[in-house]
Scaffold this active site. Sequence first.
Site, PDB file in Angstrom:
ATOM      1  CE  LYS A 124      73.197  48.983  -8.362  1.00 62.26           C
ATOM      2  NZ  LYS A 124      74.266  49.185  -7.391  1.00 62.26           N
ATOM      3  N   GLY A 125      66.399  49.806  -7.821  1.00 64.43           N
ATOM      4  CA  GLY A 125      65.408  49.944  -6.755  1.00 64.43           C
ATOM      5  C   GLY A 125      64.225  48.990  -6.804  1.00 64.43           C
ATOM      6  CD  GLU A 133      60.428  53.641 -11.992  1.00 63.94           C
ATOM      7  OE1 GLU A 133      61.261  53.339 -11.118  1.00 63.94           O
ATOM      8  OE2 GLU A 133      60.591  54.567 -12.809  1.00 63.94           O
ATOM      9  CE  LYS A 142      59.770  60.620  -1.909  1.00 68.29           C
ATOM     10  NZ  LYS A 142      61.166  61.093  -1.769  1.00 68.29           N
ATOM     11  CB  VAL A 189      61.090  55.946   2.020  1.00 71.84           C
ATOM     12  CG1 VAL A 189      60.030  56.678   2.817  1.00 71.84           C
ATOM     13  CG2 VAL A 189      60.789  56.029   0.535  1.00 71.84           C
ATOM     14  CG  ASP A 207      69.897  53.664  -3.216  1.00 68.04           C
ATOM     15  OD1 ASP A 207      68.897  53.968  -3.891  1.00 68.04           O
ATOM     16  OD2 ASP A 207      71.008  54.193  -3.400  1.00 68.04           O
ATOM     17  NE  ARG A 248      70.397  49.640  -4.278  1.00 71.05           N
ATOM     18  CZ  ARG A 248      69.813  50.624  -4.968  1.00 71.05           C
ATOM     19  NH1 ARG A 248      68.512  50.723  -4.996  1.00 71.05           N
ATOM     20  NH2 ARG A 248      70.540  51.512  -5.612  1.00 71.05           N
TER      21      ARG A 248
HETATM   22  P1  IMP Z   1      62.264  60.488 -10.444  1.00 68.43           P
HETATM   23  O1  IMP Z   1      60.808  60.083 -10.422  1.00 68.43           O
HETATM   24  O2  IMP Z   1      62.855  60.620 -11.782  1.00 68.43           O
HETATM   25  O3  IMP Z   1      62.505  61.713  -9.581  1.00 68.43           O
HETATM   26  O4  IMP Z   1      63.177  59.411  -9.777  1.00 68.43           O
HETATM   27  C1  IMP Z   1      62.758  58.282  -9.164  1.00 68.43           C
HETATM   28  C2  IMP Z   1      64.008  57.630  -8.623  1.00 68.43           C
HETATM   29  O5  IMP Z   1      64.617  58.467  -7.618  1.00 68.43           O
HETATM   30  C3  IMP Z   1      63.631  56.355  -7.935  1.00 68.43           C
HETATM   31  O6  IMP Z   1      63.648  55.258  -8.820  1.00 68.43           O
HETATM   32  C4  IMP Z   1      64.661  56.284  -6.834  1.00 68.43           C
HETATM   33  O7  IMP Z   1      65.844  55.645  -7.297  1.00 68.43           O
HETATM   34  C5  IMP Z   1      64.992  57.714  -6.502  1.00 68.43           C
HETATM   35  N1  IMP Z   1      64.225  58.185  -5.326  1.00 68.43           N
HETATM   36  C6  IMP Z   1      63.270  59.141  -5.297  1.00 68.43           C
HETATM   37  N2  IMP Z   1      62.776  59.302  -4.061  1.00 68.43           N
HETATM   38  C7  IMP Z   1      63.416  58.412  -3.279  1.00 68.43           C
HETATM   39  C8  IMP Z   1      63.340  58.073  -1.874  1.00 68.43           C
HETATM   40  O8  IMP Z   1      62.555  58.610  -1.070  1.00 68.43           O
HETATM   41  N3  IMP Z   1      64.183  57.099  -1.454  1.00 68.43           N
HETATM   42  C9  IMP Z   1      65.069  56.459  -2.276  1.00 68.43           C
HETATM   43  N4  IMP Z   1      65.155  56.725  -3.583  1.00 68.43           N
HETATM   44  C10 IMP Z   1      64.354  57.707  -4.080  1.00 68.43           C
HETATM   45 MG    MG Z   2      68.170  55.218  -6.073  1.00 65.60          MG
END
Ligand code: IMP
Ligand code: MG
Length: 183
Positions: free
Chosen positions: A48-49, A104, A136, A158, A164, A170
């Site tokens: 959903k982000g 994303e 990040k 964050v 979220d 959100r």
């Molecule tokens: P990754 O790159 O597979 O570790 O995951 C990315 C997902 O993790 C994002 O789409 C978010 O849903 C979640 N996520 C990672 N860092 C954060 C943060 O700082 N705040 C909120 N969600 C995060």
């Molecule tokens: Mg999330």
Amino acid sequence: MPMDSAAPGAELEILYDADAIARRGRELAAQISADYRGRPLRVIGILKGAWVFLADLVRQLDLEVTVDFLSFASYGDNAHPSGAVKITKDLDQSVEGLDVLVVEDILDTGQTFEYLRGVLEAHKPRSLKVVTLLDKPSRRVRPVQADYVGFTIPDVFVVGYGLDHAQKYRHLPDVRVLPSPPD
Ligand code: IMP
Ligand code: MG
């Protein structure tokens, strides 16, 4: 103007306020519009982000745009991702032969994007790029990079502007820091 102290999330420190996000969003949209000039673009939001960022971004694109969404469930949590991911909402329409831009919210470990890139490439798009509001890079475990990045941030958790914690925050217009990261 300070938010009412009773407003949810008002106590959290602001990392990027709504004006800064809007300014950066306009810059990204101008860059993307220039890069795809004259070509129709399929924009795919990762639920959903990404929904808030996507809604603002597409309204700034000077292109022929169509929109679709994908949703994933990942196992583990943000602090301890397992790397296992499954699709919970697939694309409504094929992306074969299309220029595809994935939207994303944040690129963290990179596991989600690595998985979804595999899924999308199997559908043979003409091209595949990704725009992320936040990056990040310090937490990356997979070798993935975004083509367009809003802001590069340190290893903080964050929320807001689509992001979220346990489905909360959100709707906040700013990106804010949650002081004790979830584990
Ligand atoms: P990754 O790159 O597979 O570790 O995951 C990315 C997902 O993790 C994002 O789409 C978010 O849903 C979640 N996520 C990672 N860092 C954060 C943060 O700082 N705040 C909120 N969600 C995060
Ligand atoms: Mg999330």
